[in-house]
Design an enzyme around this catalytic site. Structure first.
Site, mmCIF file in Angstrom:
data_model
loop_
_atom_site.group_PDB
_atom_site.id
_atom_site.type_symbol
_atom_site.label_atom_id
_atom_site.label_comp_id
_atom_site.label_asym_id
_atom_site.label_seq_id
_atom_site.Cartn_x
_atom_site.Cartn_y
_atom_site.Cartn_z
ATOM 1 N N LYS A 1 0.834 -1.211 0.000
ATOM 2 C CA LYS A 1 0.000 0.000 0.000
ATOM 3 C C LYS A 1 0.867 1.259 0.000
ATOM 4 O O LYS A 1 0.540 2.257 -0.654
ATOM 5 C CB LYS A 1 -0.925 -0.012 1.215
ATOM 6 C CG LYS A 1 -1.779 1.263 1.396
ATOM 7 C CD LYS A 1 -2.616 1.583 0.164
ATOM 8 C CE LYS A 1 -3.728 2.583 0.435
ATOM 9 N NZ LYS A 1 -3.309 3.823 1.043
ATOM 10 N N GLU B 1 1.098 6.574 -6.819
ATOM 11 C CA GLU B 1 -0.010 7.542 -6.860
ATOM 12 C C GLU B 1 0.508 8.974 -6.847
ATOM 13 O O GLU B 1 0.058 9.830 -7.629
ATOM 14 C CB GLU B 1 -0.926 7.301 -5.673
ATOM 15 C CG GLU B 1 -1.958 8.369 -5.403
ATOM 16 C CD GLU B 1 -2.585 8.220 -4.029
ATOM 17 O OE1 GLU B 1 -2.764 9.244 -3.341
ATOM 18 O OE2 GLU B 1 -2.899 7.070 -3.639
#
Length: 533
Positions: free
Chosen positions: A216, A223
């Site tokens: 993550k 991202e």
């Protein structure tokens, strides 16, 4: 719907700790799928607001949502080990009594998690499970796993991607835990997870230890690079090439619908966001974005650690990921607008100007837009490669056994870096790699290198426009420099190697004796003995 802290509730299936936007979303999501949820927060108003939301939500059975401001009462709301039921057989009761109590934490990283753990752990028994669904530094996850293991309680570090809206409707999830915990949680997580276009749930076991939170974390690093690439290109389109926000919105929508950026989540919300008018009369024609301050405080205000941690990992794992690092640096620079304006006065460097390309006719402008499309795709694909290279190196170092194909599979929906066309391109290429050895994807998968090579000239053209107009484009530029460097047959570092050996006796190797790996060189020169030195 029961009152808050109702002592009569004894059949909760899952407890969710934290009733903020993410915790509230997961509470409604889990209950929508038929699970009875106990939601806890020390803030009674937050709990009440969540229960009210459950009552208003037509897709949720409000009787499945129970609120608590006492952790002890939440723990006691689970079925007791000796619970009996007149309608169940003894075997069914025995099976029910063996079910672990499962708690999902939705809290800020660091001290808040430790505080809840210290309060919750004494109330638990062997076999119970705690899922940390927030962002967390992987070593902290493993420390807590060691702590809870002493009592036989399983601590699961699970990344939950997609923001608060995905938490409500189906996130991408990356659990890191024992195989036994995964076996138990799998049917629930698969039910709650976002579904890929082929219907597969976007949740897979990442490995043991801190693997889930690590994946993550790097997801967020990718991202951040994508966010920076898009904000840089939108600024260039508007301020250097003269397109309006509405025109850029139409362009982004076309990218989202077809081509190599098809199904890219950030491109998708970008075109929608650019259309949004704020309604205050100040920017109704230009869109709400024009009234927003040009600063990002996440990471700098320590509310979000994943960008900082990803950048730290780049350095400590010795993996090249300049676009991820550059995006983090841009956030840092942007965060304090007051300070930045004072620095701008002192530097007095030229501010961004219009590009000559703004004067092109429509046909040539349309061709330029195709070039820009290719450049953005190349930069975004490059960020994926950089992030996956970090994951595979860490997986080897920590013996997690993370599968890169599993990472791409869970990123197909419910997360911020969803990019359908890129996933369809990358997945078949990485599925052949076992989760064992660290990879350089540009070496191991020539098809990826060849695809990036096709975007090189486009990226170069875009960066040239930015350079000539003084436009800010660090992630785009870093993406180009990455391709130049990793594809460079001869780098300027021979001179650096000479100076390192001159002052530090660092040794060097010879071009005439090339070798694999990155061991210390075999040769040294005593430069001080040379005449005239």
């Amino acid at each position: 719907m029961a009152d808050i802290d109702n002592d009569k509730v004894q059949d909760v299936e899952f407890g969710i700790v934290g009733s903020g936007s993410m915790g509230a979303g997961m509470t409604l999501l889990f209950s929508e799928h038929g699970s009875k949820i106990g939601c806890y927060d020390y803030d009674g108003d937050a709990v009440q607001a969540l229960m009210d939301e459950a009552k208003k939500d037509d897709s949720v059975d409000e009787s499945l949502v129970h609120g608590f401001t006492s952790l002890e009462k939440l723990v006691n709301a689970f079925p007791k080990a000796d619970s009996k039921s007149d309608t169940s057989s003894g075997a069914e009761n025995e099976e029910r009594s063996k079910k672990p109590r499962v708690f999902v934490l939705s809290l800020p990283h660091g001290k808040p998690v430790d505080g809840i753990l210290d309060e919750l752990l004494p109330l638990l028994e062997k076999g119970d499970m705690i899922i940390d669904g927030g962002n967390e530094w992987w070593e902290e996850t493993e420390r807590r796993q060691r702590k809870t293991k002493e009592k036989g309680v399983e601590w699961i570090g699970m990344g939950v991607s997609g923001g608060y809206q995905a938490a409500r409707h189906g996130p991408s999830m990356s659990p890191g835990c024992s195989p036994e915990a995964w076996d138990y949680l799998k049917p629930y997580l698969e039910k709650w997870a976002a579904k890929a276009p082929n219907g597969e749930p976007c949740v897979l076991h990442m490995g043991g230890g801190g693997a889930g939170h690590y994946v993550k974390m790097i997801h967020n690093g990718i991202e951040h690079a994508h966010l920076s690439i898009l904000c840089e290109i939108r600024s260039l389109l508007k301020h250097q090439l003269g397109y309006t926000n509405d025109e850029i919105s139409v362009l982004f929508e076309s990218w989202w619908k077809e081509g190599p950026l098809r199904g890219n989540f950030l491109v998708g919300i970008g075109y929608k966001g650019l259309k949004f008018k704020d309604g205050d009369g100040l920017h109704e024609e230009e869109g709400i974005v024009e009234g927003m301050e040009d600063k990002v405080t996440q990471d700098v205000d320590k509310s979000e650690g994943t960008g900082t941690w990803s950048t730290k990992e780049i350095g400590e794992r010795h993996v090249a990921a300049p676009a991820i690092a550059a995006s983090h640096q841009l956030r840092i620079i942007s965060a304090d607008k007051f300070e930045r304006l004072e620095v701008a006065k002192n530097l007095n460097v030229p501010q961004p100007s219009e590009a000559e390309e703004k004067k092109l006719d429509k046909e040539k402008k349309d061709e330029l837009l195709k070039t820009i499309h290719s450049a953005v795709y190349g930069a975004m694909l490059s960020a994926f490669v950089q992030g996956l290279n970090i994951i595979t190196r860490a997986s080897k170092d920590e013996k997690w056994g993370i599968s890169l194909s599993n990472c791409l599979k869970i990123w197909r929906a419910g997360c911020i870096i969803q990019s359908d066309a890129i996933a369809e391109f990358l997945l078949p290429l990485v599925e052949k790699f076992p989760p064992s050895e660290p990879l350089n994807l540009l070496r191991a998968a020539p098809e990826i290198a060849q695809e990036l090579a096709r975007t090189y000239e486009a990226l170069k053209k875009v960066c040239l426009i930015a350079l000539e107009t003084d436009a800010v484009a660090p992630a785009l530029s870093a993406s180009l420099e990455y391709l130049k460097a990793v594809g460079g047959k001869n780098l300027p570092t021979d001179f650096e190697e000479m100076e390192l050996d001159y002052f530090g006796h660092h040794n060097y190797d010879l071009k005439s004796e090339p070798g694999k790996g990155h061991e210390k060189g075999n040769y040294h020169t005593e430069f001080s003995r040379m005449p005239g030195v």
